[in-house]
Design an enzyme around this catalytic site. Structure first.
Site, PDB file in Angstrom:
ATOM      1  N   ASP A  49       0.873  -1.169   0.000  1.00 54.76           N
ATOM      2  CA  ASP A  49       0.000   0.000   0.000  1.00 54.76           C
ATOM      3  C   ASP A  49       0.924   1.237   0.000  1.00 54.76           C
ATOM      4  O   ASP A  49       2.108   1.120   0.334  1.00 54.76           O
ATOM      5  CB  ASP A  49      -0.858  -0.065   1.269  1.00 54.76           C
ATOM      6  N   ASP A  51      -0.040   5.155   0.927  1.00 57.91           N
ATOM      7  CA  ASP A  51      -0.209   6.158   1.990  1.00 57.91           C
ATOM      8  C   ASP A  51      -0.117   5.535   3.368  1.00 57.91           C
ATOM      9  O   ASP A  51      -0.823   4.558   3.671  1.00 57.91           O
ATOM     10  CB  ASP A  51      -1.573   6.849   1.856  1.00 57.91           C
ATOM     11  N   GLU A  93     -13.367   6.056   8.165  1.00 56.19           N
ATOM     12  CA  GLU A  93     -12.423   5.099   7.563  1.00 56.19           C
ATOM     13  C   GLU A  93     -11.652   4.318   8.636  1.00 56.19           C
ATOM     14  O   GLU A  93     -11.436   3.118   8.513  1.00 56.19           O
ATOM     15  CB  GLU A  93     -11.437   5.860   6.657  1.00 56.19           C
ATOM     16  N   SER A 161      -2.632   1.194  -4.579  1.00 59.65           N
ATOM     17  CA  SER A 161      -3.139   2.289  -3.756  1.00 59.65           C
ATOM     18  C   SER A 161      -4.529   2.757  -4.163  1.00 59.65           C
ATOM     19  O   SER A 161      -4.867   2.798  -5.349  1.00 59.65           O
ATOM     20  CB  SER A 161      -2.171   3.474  -3.852  1.00 59.65           C
ATOM     21  N   ALA A 162      -5.282   3.144  -3.161  1.00 60.97           N
ATOM     22  CA  ALA A 162      -6.588   3.755  -3.412  1.00 60.97           C
ATOM     23  C   ALA A 162      -6.436   5.264  -3.596  1.00 60.97           C
ATOM     24  O   ALA A 162      -7.413   5.993  -3.681  1.00 60.97           O
ATOM     25  CB  ALA A 162      -7.524   3.448  -2.254  1.00 60.97           C
ATOM     26  N   LYS A 211      -9.746  -2.976  -2.846  1.00 59.02           N
ATOM     27  CA  LYS A 211      -8.494  -3.272  -3.552  1.00 59.02           C
ATOM     28  C   LYS A 211      -8.458  -4.738  -3.988  1.00 59.02           C
ATOM     29  O   LYS A 211      -7.835  -5.060  -4.976  1.00 59.02           O
ATOM     30  CB  LYS A 211      -7.304  -2.999  -2.634  1.00 59.02           C
ATOM     31  N   ASP A 250      -1.444  -0.684   5.915  1.00 54.19           N
ATOM     32  CA  ASP A 250      -1.722  -0.018   7.195  1.00 54.19           C
ATOM     33  C   ASP A 250      -3.187  -0.169   7.573  1.00 54.19           C
ATOM     34  O   ASP A 250      -3.635   0.432   8.547  1.00 54.19           O
ATOM     35  CB  ASP A 250      -1.371   1.476   7.131  1.00 54.19           C
TER      36      ASP A 250
HETATM   37  P1  TMP Z   1      -4.078   4.092   0.283  1.00 57.58           P
HETATM   38  O1  TMP Z   1      -4.758   3.035  -0.513  1.00 57.58           O
HETATM   39  O2  TMP Z   1      -2.730   4.421  -0.274  1.00 57.58           O
HETATM   40  O3  TMP Z   1      -4.075   3.805   1.768  1.00 57.58           O
HETATM   41  O4  TMP Z   1      -4.816   5.503   0.020  1.00 57.58           O
HETATM   42  C1  TMP Z   1      -6.038   5.909   0.398  1.00 57.58           C
HETATM   43  C2  TMP Z   1      -6.008   7.054   1.378  1.00 57.58           C
HETATM   44  O5  TMP Z   1      -6.420   8.284   0.752  1.00 57.58           O
HETATM   45  C3  TMP Z   1      -7.009   6.804   2.486  1.00 57.58           C
HETATM   46  O6  TMP Z   1      -6.363   6.667   3.725  1.00 57.58           O
HETATM   47  C4  TMP Z   1      -7.912   8.017   2.484  1.00 57.58           C
HETATM   48  C5  TMP Z   1      -7.187   9.041   1.665  1.00 57.58           C
HETATM   49  N1  TMP Z   1      -8.069   9.989   0.952  1.00 57.58           N
HETATM   50  C6  TMP Z   1      -7.872  11.376   1.161  1.00 57.58           C
HETATM   51  O7  TMP Z   1      -7.015  11.779   1.936  1.00 57.58           O
HETATM   52  N2  TMP Z   1      -8.657  12.251   0.462  1.00 57.58           N
HETATM   53  C7  TMP Z   1      -9.623  11.854  -0.419  1.00 57.58           C
HETATM   54  O8  TMP Z   1     -10.300  12.696  -1.041  1.00 57.58           O
HETATM   55  C8  TMP Z   1      -9.829  10.436  -0.591  1.00 57.58           C
HETATM   56  C9  TMP Z   1     -10.883   9.947  -1.529  1.00 57.58           C
HETATM   57  C10 TMP Z   1      -9.008   9.558   0.101  1.00 57.58           C
END
Ligand code: TMP
Length: 308
Positions: A49, A51, A93, A161-162, A211, A250
């Site tokens: 992942d 973030d 979340e 990643s999302a 995912k 995470d």
């Molecule tokens: P990840 O898959 O890398 O953990 O990324 C997703 C992260 O992005 C999740 O923790 C929430 C964050 N996010 C924002 O900070 N702002 C946004 O507008 C959206 C849709 C997600």
């Protein structure tokens, strides 16, 4: 560094400084390590992942920004609107008491609204570059060394990643100052018009809890109508034959990143950044290894250096 032992020694010295490792079932971990070690680097891949997993959760006492969070659209009204969404949805979340079904609906809602605001607010590619250079974002210590170690052994790293692929790419470019031929990004990818303005997102949205649905299709190279690929070339189809996986995440939902891969052995490493008291029990059950206190990546480098 000249050899495996150099990487390992450096990793162990750094790890000794941080008391942040929790392993619930050491025997099971050792068995997995032996099984992976027996087949070596040809069968191994790392799925990570982005973030708060590859990047730090805290930077100088402040929350590090995510690939979404760092974005300044040059349109403050829209930055404000996205910030309000963050303040509403992020606590949901990370809330450990909301069911997965309910949380999935909330996350779909968040991503849909956020992507729509990026398009409506007229995001440009130059704003992405500028945002990354101004961002409060940093990789965990040891990430470069981990990527380097894996690159030398031809072990692929899929960053799943999302967040936003175009931004992650820019962060890698600006913060690591080098590229790695083994690192691929699977994330929400933007399409820009000839003026460099965002017009749409490619394919189905990836959010934190779906995912897994994307694992199989994303592990294969795909191209959209304009011939732009998702970042994987035909060579990378071989990731499906790499049935030993080190997964870094995470979020418990991150475990789904390997679902489409029919893996034989998986070592899941979790970074528990927040709500430690409430979430440690479930993280310990879900992940083979859990790191607390925004730990660096040295422990993962040490683990990997035992495997290949
Ligand atoms: P990840 O898959 O890398 O953990 O990324 C997703 C992260 O992005 C999740 O923790 C929430 C964050 N996010 C924002 O900070 N702002 C946004 O507008 C959206 C849709 C997600």
């Amino acid at each position: 560094w000249c050899c495996k032992n150099c990487y390992r020694t450096a990793a162990r010295i750094e790890m000794a400084k941080a008391d942040s490792l929790v392993i619930l079932d050491k025997d099971s971990l050792e068995k997995k390590k032996t099984a992976i070690c027996n087949t070596g680097s040809k069968k191994l891949q790392v799925i990570a992942d982005f973030d708060a997993t590859l990047t730090r959760y805290w930077i100088n006492g402040q929350r590090g920004q995510t690939s979404h969070g760092l974005l300044q659209q040059e349109n403050p009204e829209y930055d404000d609107k996205r910030q309000k969404l963050y303040e509403y949805y992020h606590p949901l979340e990370i809330c450990p008491t909301i069911s997965i079904e309910e949380k999935t609906k909330l996350m779909e809602e968040w991503w849909e609204k956020s992507h729509a605001l990026l398009i409506e607010g007229g995001l440009t590619y130059s704003a992405i570059k500028m945002s990354v250079s101004n961002a409060l974002i940093a990789f965990r210590e040891g990430v470069v060394e981990l990527f380097e170690y894996l690159e030398e052994r031809d072990v692929p790293v899929l960053i799943f990643s999302a967040g936003l692929a175009d931004i992650i790419e820019e962060v890698l470019k600006q913060k690591l100052h080098r590229s790695f031929k083994n690192v691929k990004i699977i994330s929400n990818r933007m399409t820009f018009d000839t003026d460099g303005r965002l017009v749409s997102f490619k394919g189905k949205t990836i959010h934190v809890l779906n995912k897994n649905e994307h694992a199989l299709d994303m592990a294969a190279p795909i191209h959209d109508q304009s011939g732009v690929s998702n970042g994987l070339t035909d060579d990378n189809a071989s990731v499906k034959t790499r049935t030993n996986v080190i997964l870094l995440g995470d979020h418990i939902g991150d475990l789904g990143m390997s679902d489409g891969l029919k893996y034989e052995n998986r070592i899941a490493v979790g970074f528990l950044n927040d709500n430690i008291d409430k979430s440690l029990a479930s993280y310990q059950k879900a992940f083979d290894v859990v790191y607390l206190n925004d730990a660096p990546m040295w422990g993962v480098l040490d683990l990997v250096s035992d495997l290949c």
